[in-house]
Design an enzyme around this catalytic site. Sequence first.
Site, PDB file in Angstrom:
ATOM      1  N   GLU A 156      28.392  32.120  40.173  1.00  0.00           N
ATOM      2  CA  GLU A 156      28.303  30.956  41.047  1.00  0.00           C
ATOM      3  C   GLU A 156      27.480  29.882  40.331  1.00  0.00           C
ATOM      4  O   GLU A 156      26.501  30.189  39.655  1.00  0.00           O
ATOM      5  CB  GLU A 156      27.658  31.336  42.377  1.00  0.00           C
ATOM      6  N   TYR A 255      14.346  35.758  32.021  1.00  0.00           N
ATOM      7  CA  TYR A 255      13.398  34.910  32.746  1.00  0.00           C
ATOM      8  C   TYR A 255      12.718  35.689  33.865  1.00  0.00           C
ATOM      9  O   TYR A 255      13.386  36.269  34.722  1.00  0.00           O
ATOM     10  CB  TYR A 255      14.100  33.673  33.318  1.00  0.00           C
ATOM     11  N   CYS A 264      25.894  39.484  44.828  1.00  0.00           N
ATOM     12  CA  CYS A 264      26.390  40.532  43.921  1.00  0.00           C
ATOM     13  C   CYS A 264      25.326  41.535  43.476  1.00  0.00           C
ATOM     14  O   CYS A 264      25.388  42.706  43.854  1.00  0.00           O
ATOM     15  CB  CYS A 264      27.046  39.892  42.717  1.00  0.00           C
ATOM     16  N   LYS A 267      23.618  44.031  46.137  1.00  0.00           N
ATOM     17  CA  LYS A 267      24.512  45.016  46.764  1.00  0.00           C
ATOM     18  C   LYS A 267      25.154  45.940  45.720  1.00  0.00           C
ATOM     19  O   LYS A 267      25.346  47.130  45.976  1.00  0.00           O
ATOM     20  CB  LYS A 267      25.572  44.323  47.618  1.00  0.00           C
TER      21      LYS A 267
HETATM   22  N1  LIG Z   1      30.464  35.460  44.632  1.00  0.00           N
HETATM   23  C1  LIG Z   1      30.403  35.835  43.361  1.00  0.00           C
HETATM   24  O1  LIG Z   1      29.724  35.244  42.535  1.00  0.00           O
HETATM   25  C2  LIG Z   1      31.196  37.021  42.892  1.00  0.00           C
HETATM   26  C3  LIG Z   1      31.381  37.236  41.512  1.00  0.00           C
HETATM   27  C4  LIG Z   1      32.112  38.337  41.086  1.00  0.00           C
HETATM   28  C5  LIG Z   1      32.634  39.214  42.021  1.00  0.00           C
HETATM   29  N2  LIG Z   1      32.435  39.000  43.361  1.00  0.00           N
HETATM   30  C6  LIG Z   1      33.036  39.937  44.314  1.00  0.00           C
HETATM   31  O2  LIG Z   1      34.199  39.314  44.890  1.00  0.00           O
HETATM   32  C7  LIG Z   1      34.350  39.719  46.252  1.00  0.00           C
HETATM   33  C8  LIG Z   1      34.404  38.485  47.147  1.00  0.00           C
HETATM   34  O3  LIG Z   1      33.164  37.804  47.051  1.00  0.00           O
HETATM   35  P1  LIG Z   1      32.990  36.314  47.562  1.00  0.00           P
HETATM   36  O4  LIG Z   1      31.621  35.898  47.173  1.00  0.00           O
HETATM   37  O5  LIG Z   1      34.141  35.503  47.156  1.00  0.00           O
HETATM   38  O6  LIG Z   1      33.047  36.543  49.149  1.00  0.00           O
HETATM   39  P2  LIG Z   1      33.169  35.445  50.283  1.00  0.00           P
HETATM   40  O7  LIG Z   1      32.493  36.015  51.464  1.00  0.00           O
HETATM   41  O8  LIG Z   1      32.750  34.118  49.762  1.00  0.00           O
HETATM   42  O9  LIG Z   1      34.740  35.350  50.558  1.00  0.00           O
HETATM   43  C9  LIG Z   1      35.509  36.378  51.084  1.00  0.00           C
HETATM   44  C10 LIG Z   1      36.610  35.800  51.970  1.00  0.00           C
HETATM   45  O10 LIG Z   1      37.436  36.856  52.427  1.00  0.00           O
HETATM   46  C11 LIG Z   1      37.841  36.555  53.744  1.00  0.00           C
HETATM   47  N3  LIG Z   1      38.338  37.779  54.400  1.00  0.00           N
HETATM   48  C12 LIG Z   1      37.625  38.788  54.956  1.00  0.00           C
HETATM   49  N4  LIG Z   1      38.461  39.724  55.438  1.00  0.00           N
HETATM   50  C13 LIG Z   1      39.723  39.319  55.160  1.00  0.00           C
HETATM   51  C14 LIG Z   1      41.012  39.864  55.394  1.00  0.00           C
HETATM   52  N5  LIG Z   1      41.163  41.041  55.994  1.00  0.00           N
HETATM   53  N6  LIG Z   1      42.074  39.169  54.990  1.00  0.00           N
HETATM   54  C15 LIG Z   1      41.950  37.965  54.381  1.00  0.00           C
HETATM   55  N7  LIG Z   1      40.756  37.403  54.127  1.00  0.00           N
HETATM   56  C16 LIG Z   1      39.654  38.070  54.509  1.00  0.00           C
HETATM   57  C17 LIG Z   1      36.608  35.945  54.364  1.00  0.00           C
HETATM   58  O11 LIG Z   1      36.917  35.192  55.522  1.00  0.00           O
HETATM   59  C18 LIG Z   1      36.072  35.089  53.211  1.00  0.00           C
HETATM   60  O12 LIG Z   1      36.587  33.780  53.265  1.00  0.00           O
HETATM   61  C19 LIG Z   1      33.198  40.663  46.534  1.00  0.00           C
HETATM   62  O13 LIG Z   1      33.599  41.969  46.319  1.00  0.00           O
HETATM   63  C20 LIG Z   1      32.156  40.271  45.502  1.00  0.00           C
HETATM   64  O14 LIG Z   1      31.288  41.329  45.186  1.00  0.00           O
HETATM   65  C21 LIG Z   1      31.748  37.926  43.807  1.00  0.00           C
END
Ligand SMILES: NC(=O)c1ccc[n+]([C@@H]2O[C@H](COP(=O)([O-])OP(=O)(O)OC[C@H]3O[C@@H](n4cnc5c(N)ncnc54)[C@H](O)[C@@H]3O)[C@@H](O)[C@H]2O)c1
Length: 445
Positions: A156, A255, A264, A267
């Site tokens: 992010e 840092y 991330c 969890k």
């Molecule tokens: N945020 C990061 O920097 C990052 C980086 C790498 C990996 N990840 C992984 O990616 C995954 C998503 O993370 P995120 O930060 O994008 O989450 P987020 O909460 O920003 O987005 C998830 C989206 O999924 C939607 N959702 C939930 N249930 C659903 C369903 N049944 N059908 C359709 N949509 C549904 C939610 O409404 C939400 O908009 C996680 O497993 C996270 O660990 C996140």
Amino acid sequence: MEITIIGTGYVGLVTATCFAEMGHIVTCLDVDEEKIKMLNAFNIPIYEPGLEELVKKNKNRLFFTTDYKKAIKNALVCFICVPTPSREDGSCNTSYIEDVAKTIGSLIDDYKIVIIKSTAEVGTSYRVKNIILEELKKRDLKLDFDVVSNPEFLKEGTAVADCLKPDRIVIGTENERATEIMKEIYHGFTLKHDRLIVMDILSSEMTKYAANAMLATRISFMNEIANICEKVGANINNIRKGIGSDSRIGYSFLYAGIGYGGSCFPKDIKALCHLAKKKGTKASLLETVDDINTNQKKVLANNIIRFFSKNGGIKDKVIAIWGLSFKPDTDDMREAPALTFIEMLLEKGAKLRLFDPIAMEKAKKLFKENKNIIWCKDENHAAEGSDAIALLTEWKQFRLLNFNPIKKIMKTPILFDGRNQYHPIDMKKRGFKYIGIGIPNEIDN
Ligand SMILES: NC(=O)c1ccc[n+]([C@@H]2O[C@H](COP(=O)([O-])OP(=O)(O)OC[C@H]3O[C@@H](n4cnc5c(N)ncnc54)[C@H](O)[C@@H]3O)[C@@H](O)[C@H]2O)c1
């Protein structure tokens, strides 16, 4: 290629937009109707540098819907990007993924590739495969499909750049057919360098956890060294330079600060520890990494409380807080160290003046009305009448401030630097009492 992205959050929306930028036709599906309504009006529900422009630029190839049937019908591939939060016991909650798998199994009627991009417990891809098979069985259908693991490594704050130019693209597949289609999807991203690393599914799922565990370990390691530095009179900033210059170590993720946060690392480290235990082994190092981080989130608040215990008590002291998001260039407040910090100081009766350049709206939703919280319009406003400033997030705009006028509007010029952004000697010259992390300080003397 026609691609469907299921879950349009930080990962889903950025991935979809970058695929559209490479020429794919992308349908983004989400269960959150409000989010889809916003996106259909090209309002971006999250802050991520460069994202809004790229979404608008690709609006002819990006579609947003809540209709699963429509989203799945024409797509050859479906990326699952839904949340995988921690359960109470620390394990990875894969129920969102499993729900999606059920829906996919109940809707598909031709060959599809289901790609798991969410960070999910090792073994999830095989569970998804079985769920889809069960659903097809219920419908008396024998259909060919593949499940692929393709973890996401974007950060992010730099997500668009990371996604367009990834260091690597890890793909866990079971057969050549799925591998070839994955190569086609990522063709536009690998023209200059071959960034694809193809492996088995379980190793791909584990790679994502190992990467986050490694990075979190470096942070907790430095925080532990920082705490020792304070005791022995050494300065962690010098240690960072001294060890980072070793090519075997390198400078990244060295840092010291107030702990890692975000959606991330916390969890994922907990989930890996839980998985190890479930499988009959112990992730002792990672359990310690997690413990160190939990304590580190309290260090800055404890410093302030200790400092004021010798200076009239913390109750009713006014603390200006600069930065709330878990890191700069994002509005993400999930597991932000600011949450622990604010809770601890409110409990002691301090009055807080909060400012963050981008995360204010998201932060406001997390706190109930409280007479001891004042939301401020900028860093100067936050500093007005304060007994001390606490820097929690190292937004660039805080780096080169003119501290002379700031000093004048404060009650007492004290700076608690949770990110070691300022030079202790410079701050002293400007007339500030300066307390950083892992730098000798005068609190206990
Ligand atoms: N945020 C990061 O920097 C990052 C980086 C790498 C990996 N990840 C992984 O990616 C995954 C998503 O993370 P995120 O930060 O994008 O989450 P987020 O909460 O920003 O987005 C998830 C989206 O999924 C939607 N959702 C939930 N249930 C659903 C369903 N049944 N059908 C359709 N949509 C549904 C939610 O409404 C939400 O908009 C996680 O497993 C996270 O660990 C996140």
